[in-house]
Design a protein around this motif. Structure first.
Motif, PDB file in Angstrom:
ATOM      1  N   ASN A  26       0.872  -1.077  -0.202  1.00 17.26           N
ATOM      2  CA  ASN A  26       0.060  -0.076  -0.209  1.00 17.26           C
ATOM      3  C   ASN A  26       0.899   1.318  -0.008  1.00 17.26           C
ATOM      4  N   VAL A  27       2.073   0.902  -0.073  1.00 20.85           N
ATOM      5  CA  VAL A  27       3.170   2.295   0.171  1.00 20.85           C
ATOM      6  C   VAL A  27       3.470   2.668  -1.165  1.00 20.85           C
ATOM      7  N   PRO A  28       3.339   3.979  -1.721  1.00 22.28           N
ATOM      8  CA  PRO A  28       3.705   4.360  -3.022  1.00 22.28           C
ATOM      9  C   PRO A  28       5.399   3.820  -3.241  1.00 22.28           C
ATOM     10  N   GLY A  29       5.597   3.282  -4.475  1.00 26.09           N
ATOM     11  CA  GLY A  29       6.936   2.867  -4.693  1.00 26.09           C
ATOM     12  C   GLY A  29       6.963   1.235  -4.516  1.00 26.09           C
ATOM     13  N   PHE A  30       6.077   0.650  -3.803  1.00 24.16           N
ATOM     14  CA  PHE A  30       5.978  -0.848  -3.579  1.00 24.16           C
ATOM     15  C   PHE A  30       5.186  -1.491  -4.150  1.00 24.16           C
ATOM     16  N   GLU A  31       4.273  -0.911  -5.000  1.00 21.17           N
ATOM     17  CA  GLU A  31       3.177  -1.604  -5.876  1.00 21.17           C
ATOM     18  C   GLU A  31       3.662  -2.707  -6.418  1.00 21.17           C
ATOM     19  N   ALA A  32       4.685  -2.452  -7.214  1.00 22.75           N
ATOM     20  CA  ALA A  32       5.123  -3.302  -8.416  1.00 22.75           C
ATOM     21  C   ALA A  32       6.403  -4.140  -7.673  1.00 22.75           C
ATOM     22  N   VAL A  33       6.868  -4.179  -6.502  1.00 20.72           N
ATOM     23  CA  VAL A  33       7.937  -4.768  -6.032  1.00 20.72           C
ATOM     24  C   VAL A  33       7.417  -6.158  -5.630  1.00 20.72           C
ATOM     25  N   SER A  34       8.033  -7.223  -6.474  1.00 22.69           N
ATOM     26  CA  SER A  34       7.796  -8.593  -6.423  1.00 22.69           C
ATOM     27  C   SER A  34       9.082  -9.426  -5.943  1.00 22.69           C
ATOM     28  N   GLN A 103      13.412   5.410 -11.695  1.00 26.75           N
ATOM     29  CA  GLN A 103      12.465   4.072 -11.592  1.00 26.75           C
ATOM     30  C   GLN A 103      11.776   4.184 -10.634  1.00 26.75           C
ATOM     31  N   GLY A 104      11.909   4.873  -9.571  1.00 26.46           N
ATOM     32  CA  GLY A 104      10.614   5.180  -8.536  1.00 26.46           C
ATOM     33  C   GLY A 104      10.679   3.928  -7.560  1.00 26.46           C
ATOM     34  N   LEU A 105      11.918   2.824  -7.525  1.00 27.89           N
ATOM     35  CA  LEU A 105      11.859   1.782  -6.541  1.00 27.89           C
ATOM     36  C   LEU A 105      12.275   2.249  -5.106  1.00 27.89           C
ATOM     37  N   PRO A 106      11.841   1.453  -3.964  1.00 28.03           N
ATOM     38  CA  PRO A 106      11.927   1.871  -2.602  1.00 28.03           C
ATOM     39  C   PRO A 106      13.227   2.127  -2.466  1.00 28.03           C
ATOM     40  N   TYR A 107      13.749   3.140  -1.409  1.00 27.42           N
ATOM     41  CA  TYR A 107      14.951   3.558  -1.105  1.00 27.42           C
ATOM     42  C   TYR A 107      15.667   2.063  -0.627  1.00 27.42           C
ATOM     43  N   THR A 108      14.808   1.203  -0.228  1.00 26.84           N
ATOM     44  CA  THR A 108      15.584  -0.145   0.601  1.00 26.84           C
ATOM     45  C   THR A 108      16.380  -0.796  -0.622  1.00 26.84           C
ATOM     46  N   ILE A 109      15.837  -0.720  -1.875  1.00 27.60           N
ATOM     47  CA  ILE A 109      16.669  -1.266  -3.078  1.00 27.60           C
ATOM     48  C   ILE A 109      17.989  -0.729  -3.157  1.00 27.60           C
ATOM     49  N   GLY A 110      17.599   0.642  -3.312  1.00 25.51           N
ATOM     50  CA  GLY A 110      18.690   1.545  -3.274  1.00 25.51           C
ATOM     51  C   GLY A 110      19.974   1.110  -2.337  1.00 25.51           C
ATOM     52  N   ALA A 111      19.376   0.929  -1.242  1.00 29.49           N
ATOM     53  CA  ALA A 111      20.590   0.663  -0.035  1.00 29.49           C
ATOM     54  C   ALA A 111      21.086  -0.778  -0.179  1.00 29.49           C
TER      55      ALA A 111
END
Length: 596
Positions: A26-34, A103-111
């Motif tokens: 439900n958090v923006p940027g996480f919708e497509a994270v699989s 690309q708008g992916l979560p900061y966590t992926i960037g970390a």
């Protein structure tokens, strides 16, 4: 040549079982994270780091950067081509706003990618890393026009960014800065002054460099309250986005450093350079802290990264180096000696490294989710809770993380014995590069003071109580008796940290030197407990996987074995650290300065 393999498998486990990456759709940027998307990104990113960046690490360190007579700087051989590939792969825009080409992916992926990049080539990673911080500051406080002008080329990687704080006479005490900003008739500002220790201040990787510079405007208070922040580009940008004349900013010299030789750490001279105010006048320090907080988390990741790179190489050496016999009898009877990994003291160093790197990776990514939630969670209360937690843990991740990272890198160098001291093996570079992480973006002593002096009591201690409550709740929920090996020592360590908080409240206010003298011991206590919390989470998930009949029992069994090591040999240190804290400032401050 040192090796590097990105820890993709371990990271995927942490993201799912500890960080809860897939629980926030439900958090923006996480919708497509699989899971499939994340595994693909991490695998490709790890491959790029291992195959492109890691081979440049040792030769880049030896060659270093070159400053030319005209003040220009070139990075080591291969860096320009690697940066081109980095940009073409879209790695710089991974977490950037899609409105600016990201690309708008979560900061966590960037970390995660920050760790892989820093472990494979820390000096290279600082070029785009500083740029991400500059982008963040412009994104938060910039005007719509500034965002449209500066951010798209920075996200693409065509332009990079820097942060300019430190001056020859002042570091932590930024109220002392002398760089001045004079208003021009056209609304721009004329920036004059000298900044030092500017990472990636001048180089040939990008078309333009966007410097964010702290300066004081006329009539501003001569303190931190009078600081403003300015965008000062290397090349003036025309209205159509093309590059114009060279601005009056130049690299006076490159610092001669202990490590990170392949990153150009510059003395930057501003001689009436044209700048644009970013944010409000005399609100520059708050704006710069957007960069600094992101950078402090990034530096904590660097500590983890150098430790992991050193650990990987120490393990390879320990498995192949034949010296002596096992104390319990030959383990390699067909040869005259056993591999040194059979020796308990070598195992001690390797297990400590493994326990730290895997625990710290979990803490970093658990914290990274808090960053994402603090920015984008739909519920205001959830954003506030996440912000409380990551604000509290940022000095721990930076300070404790880099202290321990350096210890691990040094111990892994020790595993190689004399060969660890010889440059061709590359272990000395991990140690030298890890050392700066304890110093820049606020020395670790400053991080400890920030923790005990500001973060513990912030908002009435709300973040502290929330974190202590989370650890306590997870301990209470861990009712499986098979987890007693971690729950019992973690509960004792949690009691030590709670007693430490109370001691600081009672004695730190009465005599601030008590807080200052015990700050580092307290930060280490808190780091141990934070990692212990992560090991509890990983142990719980590992037992569940084994009970479910996982297809990879060795992976989860190794997790439990490493958790046992951490619980038995690291967590008990909180008792002695508590004694150091409670010793107060008396013996620290007793000797007169003239007697040193």
């Amino acid at each position: 040549m040192p090796l590097y393999r990105a820890p993709v498998k371990d990271t995927l486990f942490v993201l799912e079982a500890v960080a809860g990456l897939y629980n926030h759709g439900n958090v923006p940027g996480f919708e497509a994270v699989s899971p499939d998307l994340v595994e693909a990104v991490l695998s490709e990113g790890g491959k790029f780091c291992a195959e492109v960046l890691a081979p440049l690490n040792l030769p880049g360190d030896r060659q270093g950067c070159t400053r030319h007579a005209d003040g220009s700087v070139t990075a080591p051989d291969g860096f320009r081509e690697a940066y081109r590939q980095f940009c073409e792969g879209g790695w710089g825009g991974l977490i950037a706003d899609p409105h600016h080409g990201g690309q708008g992916l979560p900061y966590t992926i960037g970390a995660v990618l920050q760790e892989f990049i820093a472990a494979s080539n820390m000096a290279f990673g600082m070029y785009p890393g500083l740029s991400e911080g500059a982008q963040a500051a412009i994104e938060v406080v910039g005007s719509p026009e500034q965002k449209a002008k500066w951010l798209p080329p920075m996200v693409q990687g065509r332009w990079t960014g820097t942060m300019n704080l430190t001056e020859p006479h002042c570091g932590t005490d930024l109220g002392l800065i002398r760089t001045r900003a004079e208003p021009n008739a056209d609304g721009t500002w004329s920036i004059t002054g000298t900044k030092i220790f500017i990472s990636a201040g001048e180089h040939d990787l990008s078309e333009n460099i966007i410097h964010l510079v702290l300066a004081k405007t006329p009539g501003a208070p001569d303190s931190v309250k009078g600081i403003s922040l300015f965008i000062v580009p290397k090349f003036i940008v025309n209205d159509d986005g093309s590059l114009g004349a060279r601005n009056a900013v130049s690299c006076g010299s490159i610092e001669h450093k202990m490590g990170i030789h392949a990153n150009a750490t510059c003395v930057m001279n501003y001689d009436g350079a044209t700048g644009w105010m970013l944010g409000e006048e005399m609100k520059g320090l708050a704006a710069m802290f957007i960069m600094m907080n992101a950078a402090r988390l990034g530096v904590g990741i660097q500590g983890l990264a150098q430790a992991d790179a050193a650990y990987q190489n120490a393990v390879e050496y320990a498995k192949s180096r034949l010296q002596g016999r096992s104390l319990t009898g030959p383990k390699n009877p067909d040869c005259k000696a056993d591999p040194i990994i059979v020796h308990p003291d070598v195992r001690r160093m390797l297990m400590d490294a493994r326990a730290y790197t895997e625990g710290m990776r979990a803490l970093v990514l658990w914290g990274a989710i808090r960053v994402d939630l603090s920015r984008k969670a739909p519920d205001a209360a959830e954003r506030e809770l996440a912000d409380d937690l990551i604000s509290l843990l940022t000095p721990v991740i930076k300070g404790y993380g880099t202290d321990r990272g350096y210890e691990v890198a040094t111990n892994c160098q020790q595993v190689l014995g004399g060969h660890g001291y010889i440059a061709e093996w590359g272990m000395d570079q991990f140690v030298r590069d890890a050392r700066i992480a304890m110093i820049y973006e606020g020395t670790n002593g400053i991080q400890a003071l920030d923790l005990v002096g500001r973060k513990l009591g912030s908002k009435g201690g709300r973040g502290t109580q929330t974190w202590l409550g989370l650890v306590g709740a997870d301990l209470a929920a861990a009712s499986d008796e098979r987890l007693a090996f971690i729950t019992q020592p973690l509960a004792r360590a949690l009691g030590d940290i709670q007693a430490g908080v109370m001691w600081l409240l009672q004695n730190g206010m009465a005599n601030p030197d008590n807080a200052g003298a015990g700050a580092t011991a307290f930060m280490r206590m808190m780091g141990h407990v934070a990692l212990g919390h992560m090991w509890l989470k990983m142990s719980t998930a590992s037992l569940a996987a084994l009970d479910a009949g996982t297809s990879d029992p060795d992976f989860f069994s190794a997790k439990l074995t490493t958790a046992r090591f951490f619980a038995a040999r690291v967590l008990p240190e909180t008792q002695s650290l508590k004694s150091q804290l409670e010793a107060g400032a008396e013996t620290v401050m007793a000797l007169p300065a003239e007697m040193f």
